[in-house]
Design a protein around this motif. Structure first.
Motif, PDB file in Angstrom:
ATOM      1  N   MET A  18       0.824  -1.206   0.000  1.00  0.00           N
ATOM      2  CA  MET A  18       0.000   0.000   0.000  1.00  0.00           C
ATOM      3  C   MET A  18       0.860   1.258   0.000  1.00  0.00           C
ATOM      4  O   MET A  18       0.494   2.275  -0.597  1.00  0.00           O
ATOM      5  N   ALA A  19       2.020   1.189   0.662  1.00  0.00           N
ATOM      6  CA  ALA A  19       2.917   2.346   0.713  1.00  0.00           C
ATOM      7  C   ALA A  19       3.340   2.762  -0.681  1.00  0.00           C
ATOM      8  O   ALA A  19       3.318   3.943  -1.036  1.00  0.00           O
ATOM      9  N   VAL A  20       3.751   1.795  -1.496  1.00  0.00           N
ATOM     10  CA  VAL A  20       4.247   2.117  -2.831  1.00  0.00           C
ATOM     11  C   VAL A  20       3.098   2.380  -3.797  1.00  0.00           C
ATOM     12  O   VAL A  20       3.237   3.145  -4.752  1.00  0.00           O
ATOM     13  N   THR A  21       1.936   1.779  -3.553  1.00  0.00           N
ATOM     14  CA  THR A  21       0.750   2.145  -4.329  1.00  0.00           C
ATOM     15  C   THR A  21       0.396   3.605  -4.076  1.00  0.00           C
ATOM     16  O   THR A  21       0.074   4.356  -4.997  1.00  0.00           O
ATOM     17  N   ALA A  22       0.472   4.015  -2.798  1.00  0.00           N
ATOM     18  CA  ALA A  22       0.297   5.416  -2.384  1.00  0.00           C
ATOM     19  C   ALA A  22      -0.844   6.107  -3.122  1.00  0.00           C
ATOM     20  O   ALA A  22      -0.617   7.030  -3.905  1.00  0.00           O
ATOM     21  N   PRO A  23      -2.098   5.693  -2.904  1.00  0.00           N
ATOM     22  CA  PRO A  23      -3.198   6.233  -3.705  1.00  0.00           C
ATOM     23  C   PRO A  23      -3.333   7.752  -3.666  1.00  0.00           C
ATOM     24  O   PRO A  23      -3.499   8.391  -4.709  1.00  0.00           O
ATOM     25  N   LEU A  24      -3.232   8.350  -2.475  1.00  0.00           N
ATOM     26  CA  LEU A  24      -3.355   9.803  -2.389  1.00  0.00           C
ATOM     27  C   LEU A  24      -2.121  10.486  -2.968  1.00  0.00           C
ATOM     28  O   LEU A  24      -2.224  11.470  -3.709  1.00  0.00           O
ATOM     29  N   GLY A  25      -0.947   9.965  -2.634  1.00  0.00           N
ATOM     30  CA  GLY A  25       0.280  10.518  -3.192  1.00  0.00           C
ATOM     31  C   GLY A  25       0.298  10.427  -4.706  1.00  0.00           C
ATOM     32  O   GLY A  25       0.808  11.311  -5.402  1.00  0.00           O
ATOM     33  N   SER A  26      -0.273   9.351  -5.232  1.00  0.00           N
ATOM     34  CA  SER A  26      -0.332   9.181  -6.682  1.00  0.00           C
ATOM     35  C   SER A  26      -1.258  10.212  -7.317  1.00  0.00           C
ATOM     36  O   SER A  26      -0.967  10.734  -8.397  1.00  0.00           O
ATOM     37  N   VAL A  27      -2.371  10.506  -6.648  1.00  0.00           N
ATOM     38  CA  VAL A  27      -3.306  11.491  -7.193  1.00  0.00           C
ATOM     39  C   VAL A  27      -2.666  12.875  -7.260  1.00  0.00           C
ATOM     40  O   VAL A  27      -2.865  13.612  -8.237  1.00  0.00           O
ATOM     41  N   VAL A  28      -1.865  13.232  -6.254  1.00  0.00           N
ATOM     42  CA  VAL A  28      -1.250  14.562  -6.263  1.00  0.00           C
ATOM     43  C   VAL A  28       0.083  14.579  -6.997  1.00  0.00           C
ATOM     44  O   VAL A  28       0.658  15.639  -7.217  1.00  0.00           O
ATOM     45  N   SER A  29       0.585  13.405  -7.359  1.00  0.00           N
ATOM     46  CA  SER A  29       1.881  13.348  -8.042  1.00  0.00           C
ATOM     47  C   SER A  29       1.714  12.863  -9.475  1.00  0.00           C
ATOM     48  O   SER A  29       1.666  13.648 -10.415  1.00  0.00           O
ATOM     49  N   THR A  30       1.594  11.555  -9.662  1.00  0.00           N
ATOM     50  CA  THR A  30       1.558  11.012 -11.023  1.00  0.00           C
ATOM     51  C   THR A  30       0.260  11.372 -11.757  1.00  0.00           C
ATOM     52  O   THR A  30       0.285  11.612 -12.964  1.00  0.00           O
ATOM     53  N   THR A  31      -0.866  11.434 -11.053  1.00  0.00           N
ATOM     54  CA  THR A  31      -2.110  11.822 -11.718  1.00  0.00           C
ATOM     55  C   THR A  31      -2.045  13.266 -12.191  1.00  0.00           C
ATOM     56  O   THR A  31      -2.493  13.599 -13.296  1.00  0.00           O
ATOM     57  N   THR A  32      -1.470  14.122 -11.350  1.00  0.00           N
ATOM     58  CA  THR A  32      -1.300  15.517 -11.747  1.00  0.00           C
ATOM     59  C   THR A  32      -0.415  15.629 -12.984  1.00  0.00           C
ATOM     60  O   THR A  32      -0.683  16.416 -13.894  1.00  0.00           O
ATOM     61  N   ALA A  33       0.642  14.810 -13.022  1.00  0.00           N
ATOM     62  CA  ALA A  33       1.498  14.797 -14.206  1.00  0.00           C
ATOM     63  C   ALA A  33       0.754  14.237 -15.406  1.00  0.00           C
ATOM     64  O   ALA A  33       0.901  14.726 -16.532  1.00  0.00           O
ATOM     65  N   ALA A  34      -0.079  13.211 -15.174  1.00  0.00           N
ATOM     66  CA  ALA A  34      -0.819  12.584 -16.272  1.00  0.00           C
ATOM     67  C   ALA A  34      -1.848  13.534 -16.871  1.00  0.00           C
ATOM     68  O   ALA A  34      -2.141  13.474 -18.073  1.00  0.00           O
ATOM     69  N   ILE A  35      -2.403  14.434 -16.057  1.00  0.00           N
ATOM     70  CA  ILE A  35      -3.377  15.403 -16.555  1.00  0.00           C
ATOM     71  C   ILE A  35      -2.757  16.296 -17.630  1.00  0.00           C
ATOM     72  O   ILE A  35      -3.429  16.727 -18.571  1.00  0.00           O
ATOM     73  N   LEU A  36      -1.464  16.560 -17.503  1.00  0.00           N
ATOM     74  CA  LEU A  36      -0.779  17.375 -18.501  1.00  0.00           C
ATOM     75  C   LEU A  36      -0.886  16.758 -19.887  1.00  0.00           C
ATOM     76  O   LEU A  36      -0.885  17.461 -20.903  1.00  0.00           O
ATOM     77  N   TYR A  37      -0.962  15.408 -19.934  1.00  0.00           N
ATOM     78  CA  TYR A  37      -1.037  14.709 -21.206  1.00  0.00           C
ATOM     79  C   TYR A  37      -2.477  14.433 -21.634  1.00  0.00           C
ATOM     80  O   TYR A  37      -2.810  14.553 -22.811  1.00  0.00           O
ATOM     81  N   ALA A  38      -3.327  14.037 -20.698  1.00  0.00           N
ATOM     82  CA  ALA A  38      -4.635  13.487 -21.068  1.00  0.00           C
ATOM     83  C   ALA A  38      -5.832  14.352 -20.714  1.00  0.00           C
ATOM     84  O   ALA A  38      -6.951  14.028 -21.114  1.00  0.00           O
ATOM     85  N   GLY A  39      -5.644  15.440 -19.961  1.00  0.00           N
ATOM     86  CA  GLY A  39      -6.795  16.240 -19.563  1.00  0.00           C
ATOM     87  C   GLY A  39      -7.766  15.411 -18.748  1.00  0.00           C
ATOM     88  O   GLY A  39      -7.364  14.590 -17.921  1.00  0.00           O
ATOM     89  N   HIS A  40      -9.088  15.585 -18.982  1.00  0.00           N
ATOM     90  CA  HIS A  40     -10.046  14.815 -18.186  1.00  0.00           C
ATOM     91  C   HIS A  40     -10.064  13.345 -18.588  1.00  0.00           C
ATOM     92  O   HIS A  40     -10.640  12.512 -17.879  1.00  0.00           O
ATOM     93  N   SER A  41      -9.413  12.995 -19.709  1.00  0.00           N
ATOM     94  CA  SER A  41      -9.301  11.582 -20.088  1.00  0.00           C
ATOM     95  C   SER A  41      -8.387  10.816 -19.130  1.00  0.00           C
ATOM     96  O   SER A  41      -8.222   9.600 -19.263  1.00  0.00           O
ATOM     97  N   VAL A  42      -7.806  11.524 -18.166  1.00  0.00           N
ATOM     98  CA  VAL A  42      -6.973  10.869 -17.168  1.00  0.00           C
ATOM     99  C   VAL A  42      -7.785   9.854 -16.366  1.00  0.00           C
ATOM    100  O   VAL A  42      -7.237   8.862 -15.862  1.00  0.00           O
TER     101      VAL A  42
END
Length: 470
Positions: A18-42
């Motif tokens: 669960m630590a490395v899955t880091a759901p909240l950390g992922s939303v503020v980190s990798t998801t935020t980065a992914a939005i740069l590419y996909a917009g709401h298609s994230v």
């Protein structure tokens, strides 16, 4: 040259996964980065990543239900391909992938802290910014020297579950604005952008596989490591998907503004007041720190196990009184610090976040391709190949491979430098020391006793011969 064998159970393997899955950390980190590419298609790419991660965890279960080791993935690579070159290069790729991810999370902590203060009307002095980044590197490194049971039971497991709860609450809050099924479609987003967003999300959700490095320290390892991964995938992966949807649905501005916003979650929480934002900030930073703890624990065991197999400097096999690989842990922290400092100095802290994110994702997925295609080979070796262990690993790995190939683009100078450095270190290391050892050759049995992998596989074969139905 032994870790604290059989000292942890399902709770701790779940905590590590669960630590490395880091759901909240992922939303503020990798998801935020992914939005740069996909917009709401994230939201669509996160759903795709969740399905891909389920296939991947099933694939990984093919190994974890049979083998346990402190080496984790690279040991599985050896069990399939019987090549120490493949095993060694996968080990180095994994260790660097985790170190790069640590750097990404450390930079993200600074960005979160800076944006939160700006919303409150304050600016961050440069020395405070450097201090925040330093804490993001040093704290996970030093606390990872604590006994693994205390570390994962009291520091990680509870906080990781709380962050999942927060994401579910946010999803419930977003439903007050109606439900938007169109967010779960790719819209008109270019395929390459979808692939890049998919890679970032897949790396985060598939982090549940980090529990594999605890094989030597887990009671009934083939059972508890496997169960810990699936628990983290179910809880963390679903929470991340729901949180990503909430991130998009709660946004008050345009989709263009969402894609350009460095930390939309904090802005959304600040809309409800400074206290909700502070709660989100604290839990987000804690999630990123926990993720770095999990990746540091995993990478340190890779180096520790390589040293024990005579494929790395012997100094990496030293453990402290708590049974933690002390030199290997500090070495991982050193790599993280080097990547963090060099990237910030080269392109600035905002750009460094995006540059290093993509590198860590590509390195991580490269190792998964080796392991995924190896599952049918491994099951053929132990005489248990079936339709499921043939088809599902190939499908899951092909999905990973699609993400790598589709997201490839001409690397810029910084990315090229990092990739060239990792490759040069791996080649030099193997030439001097790695080729003289047996990387991937050690596993543990159900009593956590060390045994050569070839001997252990022979035991599995004999069980099949005696009881084919098993």
């Amino acid at each position: 040259m032994r870790l604290s064998k059989g000292s942890i159970s399902l709770k701790e393997t779940y905590g590590q996964a669960m630590a490395v899955t880091a759901p909240l950390g992922s939303v503020v980190s990798t998801t935020t980065a992914a939005i740069l590419y996909a917009g709401h298609s994230v939201v669509f790419t996160t759903l795709l990543a969740l399905l891909g991660s389920a296939l991947w965890i099933f694939t990984l279960t093919g190994y974890t239900s049979k083998l346990a080791s402190a080496g984790g993935y690279y040991t599985y690579g050896y069990s399939a391909w019987k090549s120490k070159k493949i095993s060694f290069f996968e080990a180095i790729t994994e260790a660097f992938a985790y170190s790069f991810l640590n750097a990404v999370n450390s930079i993200t902590i600074y960005l979160l802290f800076s944006i939160a203060l700006s919303l409150l009307g304050y600016s961050v002095p440069s020395w405070v910014g450097y201090l925040v980044v330093a804490v993001g590197v040093l704290y996970p490194t030093l606390i990872s020297l604590t006994h693994v049971k205390k570390l994962l039971s009291y520091v990680v497991s509870i906080s990781a579950t709380l962050e999942a709860v927060l994401l579910v609450v946010l999803f419930g809050l977003s439903l007050t604005r109606g439900f938007h099924p169109d967010y779960f479609t790719p819209s008109n987003t270019p395929v390459q952008n979808l692939a890049e967003a998919f890679v970032l999300s897949l790396v985060s959700i598939s982090g549940a596989g980090a529990a594999t490095y605890l094989g030597e320290e887990t009671k009934k390892p083939t059972k508890n490591v496997t169960a810990g991964m699936w628990m983290a995938l179910a809880i963390g992966g679903i929470a991340m998907l729901l949180g990503t949807y909430a991130l998009v649905a709660l946004w008050n501005g345009s989709l263009t503004a969402l894609a350009k916003n460095p930390q939309p979650l904090l802005y959304e929480m600040f809309y409800f007041g400074s206290i909700p934002m502070a709660i989100a900030l604290i839990l987000s930073i804690n999630s990123l720190l926990s993720s770095n703890i999990g990746t540091t624990v995993g990478a340190a065991r890779i180096l520790f196990n390589l040293a024990r197999e005579n494929a790395a400097p012997k100094v990496f096999s030293r453990v402290n009184k708590a049974g933690e690989p002390i030199v290997a842990t500090l070495f991982v922290g050193g790599i993280t610090a080097a990547v963090t400092i060099s990237s910030i100095m080269a392109v600035g802290i905002d750009q460094a976040f995006q540059e290093v994110s993509l590198i860590s994702g590509l390195l991580w997925l490269t190792g998964r391709v080796v392991d995924g295609f190896g599952v049918p080979v491994f099951y053929y070796r132990i005489r248990q190949l079936s339709l499921a262990t043939l088809v599902i690993p190939i499908v899951a790995t092909s999905l990973n491979l699609w993400g790598i190939v589709s997201s490839l683009q001409a690397p810029d100078l910084l990315q090229s430098s990092y990739l060239a450095t990792v490759l040069a270190i791996a080649i030099l290391w193997y030439s001097i020391l790695g080729r003289k050892g047996r990387p991937g050759s050690l596993v543990v049995d159900e009593n956590n006793e060390l045994i050569a992998i070839d001997e252990y596989i022979e035991r599995i074969k004999k069980k099949v011969e005696v009881s084919p139905s098993s």
